[in-house]
Design a protein around this motif. Structure first.
Motif, short mmCIF file in Angstrom:
data_model
loop_
_atom_site.label_atom_id
_atom_site.label_comp_id
_atom_site.label_asym_id
_atom_site.label_seq_id
_atom_site.Cartn_x
_atom_site.Cartn_y
_atom_site.Cartn_z
N VAL A 151 0.94 -1.13 0.02
CA VAL A 151 0.01 -0.12 0.07
C VAL A 151 0.92 1.15 -0.04
CG1 VAL A 151 -1.95 1.33 1.26
CG2 VAL A 151 -1.62 -1.21 1.36
N THR A 152 0.86 2.17 -0.97
CA THR A 152 1.59 3.12 -1.01
C THR A 152 0.62 4.41 -0.57
OG1 THR A 152 1.22 3.76 -3.21
CG2 THR A 152 3.05 2.42 -2.81
N VAL A 153 1.41 5.21 0.07
CA VAL A 153 1.02 6.54 0.54
C VAL A 153 1.33 7.57 -0.25
CG1 VAL A 153 0.48 8.00 2.79
CG2 VAL A 153 0.68 5.55 2.97
N GLN A 154 0.45 8.35 -0.56
CA GLN A 154 0.79 9.50 -1.44
C GLN A 154 0.33 10.89 -0.98
OE1 GLN A 154 -0.63 8.59 -5.51
NE2 GLN A 154 0.06 6.60 -5.47
N LEU A 155 1.28 11.79 -1.03
CA LEU A 155 0.73 13.03 -0.61
C LEU A 155 1.11 14.04 -1.82
CD1 LEU A 155 0.35 15.42 1.64
CD2 LEU A 155 2.75 15.30 1.82
#
Length: 595
Positions: A303-307
């Motif tokens: 799961v990648t967290v993107q900002l």
């Protein structure tokens, strides 16, 4: 079951059997390019399944010896260390938040209730421990279902229900929610609970659940917390989830490898620390993602967290096996690690605060590498605010997030038996500064992640063995009080096979070895801790002329926790069938309680 029953599909019976690809020695990148591996395909249906239907389980129950025919409710339990308040605490102050019967709730709105802080929270009392208790039971025929609890849109608990027995089943979850203290004390909010249950001609089990909050307080004479305690909870928690009204949970549903689910959040201008707590669970075609062949996008998931479109962190999830997974007998009465209380994962966003302190909304998003339908993801943004200043300032010093590295190779001589190997690695790092009344503090966040999976199919496709290890090292540095190092290792071994010997008698065998291993060391006042939580379980179902003739299963689990502040807990438990044969626990911190 968490492949179908978490969703609005018809009863699944069994999952489609997995098969080996026919190509040999074909490499590929573990990015989003499994379409390059189109030469892999499933060619033979193997006679093992990753789940048993409710009818199968009922048939097995009927074939058990008479002493196992339960007439009263059976208690299922997940092994965890007990939650005890610090010495000198008063309480508990207990409040029933919700009592509800979850019958036909699939594709219907979550159950909601108005929440006001309990009166015992008035006067600014200092919470030493907050415990959220979920207690439920079920009679009849039913699969396991996923459920979630949210307060003001922030998720507090996610779990899987137990599958009932003919005499019924009961279980409870006690989760430490002390870190949500500011949320629990903040004005009126909406409590939402979603449990997507199905009632039809076959599945008639209703889940009856009570949700209770227990609060403990530090006595005034105790003054400040001891030096070895964790940092104070966040001053503000912002939900990163979907908003009511919904006909589902508040989680985002990631449906494929290109899907990015996101929302926008605005951070108060006086924040000096930010941590994103991520909740994640896998369902449908990806419930058993670690067993997937290349034609199913392989076994690797993150799961990648993107900002604002940049990858700022990654979660390589622990492979939670729900209470109906692989073979539901294995998880009776001791359930699988994390099944009743799924783990969460923290991403330190403090280095990126310089981007967020402009009083504007910023996009926080989630994607799942190689995903199939579907993954449920949402998060809580924990924020620490400067009480002595209306604004803080910050800046990003460095940021590096190279693309995921990985490969997958496969070898099969006959298109049925063979093996494939998948590997992956990722590094992410960021450094940033924040200037507040606490001074100018530079924080570094770094992740080093590695993954290896081997899947071997043998005996003309009738046996499958999976070996997988995930290692995740996270470091938060810079001299701050919240600096820490965290290492996770998730070993997993699964064997599925059968033995028929060409006769009318057949044995269906399952074996699972799984571990949740954690070491943690912190900055000032945080100390160190270690946890080894390991299970070895196996089950065998005997068929005679395609009819269930008998079944047996056993579980052995060792939970060993130790901390430098003197806390420790050891539990060593063994069950055979529904009988708990040995159960030893020790919190004395003696020689048997520490490794």
């Amino acid at each position: 079951m968490n492949g179908f029953p978490l969703n609005s599909q018809p009863s699944p019976g069994h999952n489609r059997a997995r098969t080996m690809p026919t190509s040999s020695s074909v490499p590929g990148l573990l990015l989003l390019c499994f379409t390059l591996l189109s030469s892999f395909h499933s060619s033979v249906a193997r006679p093992h399944y990753h789940r048993l239907s409710a009818q199968d389980v009922a048939t097995v129950e009927a074939a058990l010896p008479a002493r196992h025919h339960a007439k009263a409710k059976t208690t299922f339990f997940e092994v965890d260390r007990p939650l005890r308040p610090p010495r000198g605490s008063s309480g508990p102050c207990s409040t029933l938040l919700l009592s509800h019967s979850f019958a036909l709730t699939l594709t219907k709105p979550p159950v909601t209730a108005a929440y006001s802080p309990p009166s015992c929270l008035s006067g600014g009392r200092d919470v030493s421990l907050a415990v959220l208790e979920w207690r439920a039971d079920c009679h009849g025929v039913q699969y396991d279902r996923i459920f979630g609890v949210w307060l003001g849109g922030a998720e507090l608990l996610r779990g899987s229900t137990a599958e009932p027995r003919p005499g019924g089943v009961t279980w409870s979850v006690h989760k430490d929610v002390t870190k949500y203290a500011s949320l629990l004390a903040a004005g009126n909010a909406t409590l939402a609970v979603y449990l997507g249950n199905l009632i039809d001609d076959t599945y008639n089990g209703v889940y009856y659940a009570n949700l209770t909050l227990h609060l403990y307080f530090r006595r005034k004479a105790a003054q400040s917390p001891p030096a070895a305690s964790a940092p104070a909870p966040a001053d503000l928690i912002l939900p990163v989830s979907r908003s009511l009204p919904l006909d589902d949970g508040l989680w985002f549903v990631v449906q494929n490898a290109t899907d990015v689910e996101s929302t926008r959040v605005a951070v108060p201008p006086n924040a000096y620390r930010a941590v994103l707590e991520v909740y994640v669970s896998s369902h449908y075609a990806d419930e058993f993602w670690y067993m997937n062949t290349p034609d199913q996008n392989g076994p690797f998931r993150e799961v990648t967290v993107q900002l604002d479109g940049d990858v700022v962190g990654a979660v390589w999830p622990f492979p939670v096996i729900y209470t109906g997974g692989i073979n539901p007998l294995i998880w009776r009465p001791i359930t699988s690690i994390g099944s009743f209380n799924l783990p969460t994962y923290d991403i330190e966003l403090t280095p990126f605060l310089g981007r967020l302190l402009d009083s504007k909304e910023h996009e926080v998003g989630f994607a799942v590498t190689n995903a199939q339908n579907s993954w449920y993801v949402n998060a809580n943004l924990h924020l620490w605010l400067d009480p002595k200043a209306s604004t803080t300032a910050g800046g990003l010093v460095s940021y590096d997030a190279p693309k995921l590295a990985g490969s997958i190779t496969s070898h099969s001589l006959d298109g049925i038996d063979g093996e494939y190997r998948a590997t992956a690695s990722r590094n992410i790092s960021a450094t940033g500064w924040v200037s507040s009344s606490r001074g100018n503090i530079t924080t570094t966040f770094a992740q080093r992640l590695s993954f290896a999976n081997t899947n071997v199919v043998s005996s003309n496709g009738s046996a499958q063995a999976i070996n997988q290890t995930i290692d995740a090292h996270t470091e938060v540095g810079g001299g701050a009080a919240y600096a820490q190092q965290l290492h996770h290792s998730f070993p997993l071994y699964i064997f599925l096979g059968g033995n028929s010997s060409g006769t009318s008698s057949q044995r269906l065998m399952r074996r699972v070895e799984i571990g949740f291993v954690e070491s943690r060391s912190g900055g000032a006042g945080m100390g160190t801790s270690t946890l080894r939580n390991e299970q070895v379980a196996e089950a065998e179902v005997v068929l005679q002329d395609d009819q269930v003739a008998g079944a047996s299963w056993r579980m052995h689990q060792v939970y060993n926790y130790g901390a430098s502040n003197g806390g420790c807990y050891l539990r060593n438990v063994t069950s055979v069938g529904y009988d708990v044969l040995f159960d030893h626990d020790d919190a004395s911190c003696g020689g048997t309680g520490r490794r």
